[in-house]
Enzyme design. Sequence first.
Site, mmCIF file in Angstrom:
data_model
loop_
_atom_site.group_PDB
_atom_site.id
_atom_site.type_symbol
_atom_site.label_atom_id
_atom_site.label_comp_id
_atom_site.label_asym_id
_atom_site.label_seq_id
_atom_site.Cartn_x
_atom_site.Cartn_y
_atom_site.Cartn_z
ATOM 1 N N ARG A 50 -2.817 -0.870 -3.306
ATOM 2 C CA ARG A 50 -2.032 -0.845 -2.060
ATOM 3 C C ARG A 50 -0.731 -0.070 -2.298
ATOM 4 O O ARG A 50 -0.603 1.064 -1.903
ATOM 5 C CB ARG A 50 -1.761 -2.277 -1.575
ATOM 6 C CG ARG A 50 -1.398 -2.379 -0.102
ATOM 7 C CD ARG A 50 0.062 -2.045 0.190
ATOM 8 N NE ARG A 50 0.989 -2.993 -0.461
ATOM 9 C CZ ARG A 50 2.302 -2.807 -0.519
ATOM 10 N NH1 ARG A 50 2.864 -1.738 0.016
ATOM 11 N NH2 ARG A 50 3.070 -3.676 -1.146
ATOM 12 N N ASP A 51 0.222 -0.654 -3.026
ATOM 13 C CA ASP A 51 1.464 0.071 -3.297
ATOM 14 C C ASP A 51 1.157 1.335 -4.119
ATOM 15 O O ASP A 51 1.763 2.379 -3.904
ATOM 16 C CB ASP A 51 2.447 -0.825 -4.081
ATOM 17 C CG ASP A 51 3.841 -0.816 -3.469
ATOM 18 O OD1 ASP A 51 4.063 -0.058 -2.519
ATOM 19 O OD2 ASP A 51 4.711 -1.575 -3.960
ATOM 20 N N TYR B 156 6.059 -11.405 2.261
ATOM 21 C CA TYR B 156 6.999 -10.472 1.626
ATOM 22 C C TYR B 156 8.317 -10.506 2.385
ATOM 23 O O TYR B 156 8.319 -10.491 3.624
ATOM 24 C CB TYR B 156 6.500 -9.032 1.763
ATOM 25 C CG TYR B 156 5.607 -8.499 0.673
ATOM 26 C CD1 TYR B 156 6.089 -8.252 -0.609
ATOM 27 C CD2 TYR B 156 4.278 -8.173 0.960
ATOM 28 C CE1 TYR B 156 5.255 -7.715 -1.588
ATOM 29 C CE2 TYR B 156 3.442 -7.635 -0.020
ATOM 30 C CZ TYR B 156 3.942 -7.411 -1.290
ATOM 31 O OH TYR B 156 3.138 -6.880 -2.254
ATOM 32 N N GLU C 107 10.735 -7.928 2.853
ATOM 33 C CA GLU C 107 10.996 -6.516 2.586
ATOM 34 C C GLU C 107 12.493 -6.243 2.441
ATOM 35 O O GLU C 107 13.296 -6.785 3.201
ATOM 36 C CB GLU C 107 10.430 -5.667 3.741
ATOM 37 C CG GLU C 107 10.467 -4.175 3.437
ATOM 38 C CD GLU C 107 10.040 -3.320 4.634
ATOM 39 O OE1 GLU C 107 9.751 -3.883 5.703
ATOM 40 O OE2 GLU C 107 9.998 -2.094 4.477
ATOM 41 N N THR D 286 12.759 -3.425 -3.119
ATOM 42 C CA THR D 286 12.027 -2.360 -2.432
ATOM 43 C C THR D 286 12.468 -0.962 -2.873
ATOM 44 O O THR D 286 11.644 -0.064 -3.036
ATOM 45 C CB THR D 286 12.186 -2.513 -0.901
ATOM 46 O OG1 THR D 286 11.749 -3.833 -0.550
ATOM 47 C CG2 THR D 286 11.362 -1.497 -0.143
HETATM 48 ZN ZN LIG Z 1 6.522 -1.971 -3.339
#
Ligand SMILES: [Zn+2]
Length: 510
Positions: free
Chosen positions: A15-16, A143, A145, A178
Amino acid sequence: MEQQRSIQLMDTTLRDGEQTQGVSYFPQEKVSIGKALLQSLKVDRIEVASARVSDGEKAAVQQLTEWAKGAGYLEKIEILGFVDKNKSVDWIVESGAKVINLLTKGSLNHCTNQLGKTLEQHIEDIRQTISYAHSQGLSVNVYLEDWSNGYANSPDYVYQLVDALQNQGINHFMLPDTLGVMAPKEVHASLSDMIERFPGVKFNFHPHNDYGLATANAMAAAEAGVDSIHCTMNCLGERAGNASLAEVSVVLKDKLGFKLNIDETEIHNIAKLVESFSGKRLAANTPIVGADVFTQTAGIHADGDQKGDLYMTELSPERFGRERSYALGKMAGKASINKNLEAMEIELSPENQQKLLNKIVQLGDQKATITPADLPFIIADIMESNDFAHIELLNCSITSGLDLESSANIRLRIGDEVYKSSGHGNGGFDAFMKALEMPLRKAKLSMPELLDYEVRIPPGGKANALTECIIQWADDKKQFHTRGINSNQVFAGIQAVLRMLNVRLHQRQA
Ligand SMILES: [Zn+2]
């Protein structure tokens, strides 16, 4: 005695890691990596996609969840979802996954300026999505963010958000740095505070590597007492990437004494798998998984190894399913040469060893890399013998045309036998390899697997420069490479093949 602390790793390579510039996996690649991470590497949890990306993505997740259901891994597969009422949840349910990682705003700045909402409105939206997710049978992680900036600039916002959500049936609160702006001391202080303030809440830390501090920050987070660390294979991820799973797992184990479920012997294999599928080459000096990290260049280190492992650390190649190798070149000592000779089962008298050493030092002055596979030829050269001319290409013509299949006609000697053969293929090299098949079969000589084929000219070289071809091979015992040099790049490749065959024929006779 104090019980060994354990910690989980959540891998987000799929994903990331897919947010890395230029990386996108084919569905089948995604499925293969996902399986390898769970089944072989034994990662605790993996995040494999963002909801609502595309139908192709959904089909890939479906394949993975279908397999995971049967194999008992379904609860370990997580999907990033958004605060969008039903949309992300519906997508995830259709993909067959069971866990949503809900992306909420972890800083007042993001909440006000990106969403244009108050914290109360945002919390209300989050609660709606959470309760819908639960009604559809999903587990929910959240999460926050931009948490690192949120904690630094608007801590009350962060506390109120966690406070409002902590009794909503959330499994993991995932705190990302982040933009990768934190340093270890800040990580330790802020996470210690969060953990103390909200006892019973499971916090994850999600580092990014913009300052090159991701591994150090993961270490600080583990010391502060988080439940899980997020990382990726090969440090993939936007900008400077996330934290490297290989580094984090080894550091937490060796430096902090944590217990992890990772099977280290698979780390290198899976790093190579992700390298091929992502198309992002690992730097040769990448810790633990890079090509050069278990190669000792200085002769003195190889000498130390021979005299009782003087330069051994906890980072041994065997631990990661790898082998130590010894580079040859200017700094080579007798010990490096002996190690390589040993590996090739070649024995030399002390006098010839000294001659060989001199020759290698001399050659090392002329070119950068001398591979162990060059050794038999250098030895042959020194002893002025034809020992390694087991195979010889007597004649070879190759024709290629723009819209034509290439063809190769060869005359080849293997031992005392001379063979004539021809082959057709996709390019001159392929045609040559096809032409080789018959003679090799008759000589009962098998071909190792060709792993990689690299052609280059010296830096600053022109079109008429020599080309160097390095081919990586693998047989059931190990990986090795051979090199060929020629002004014609097809023939450079052919020379590399002949070198490999010569070495194998020599080993067969030894
Ligand atoms: Zn990340």
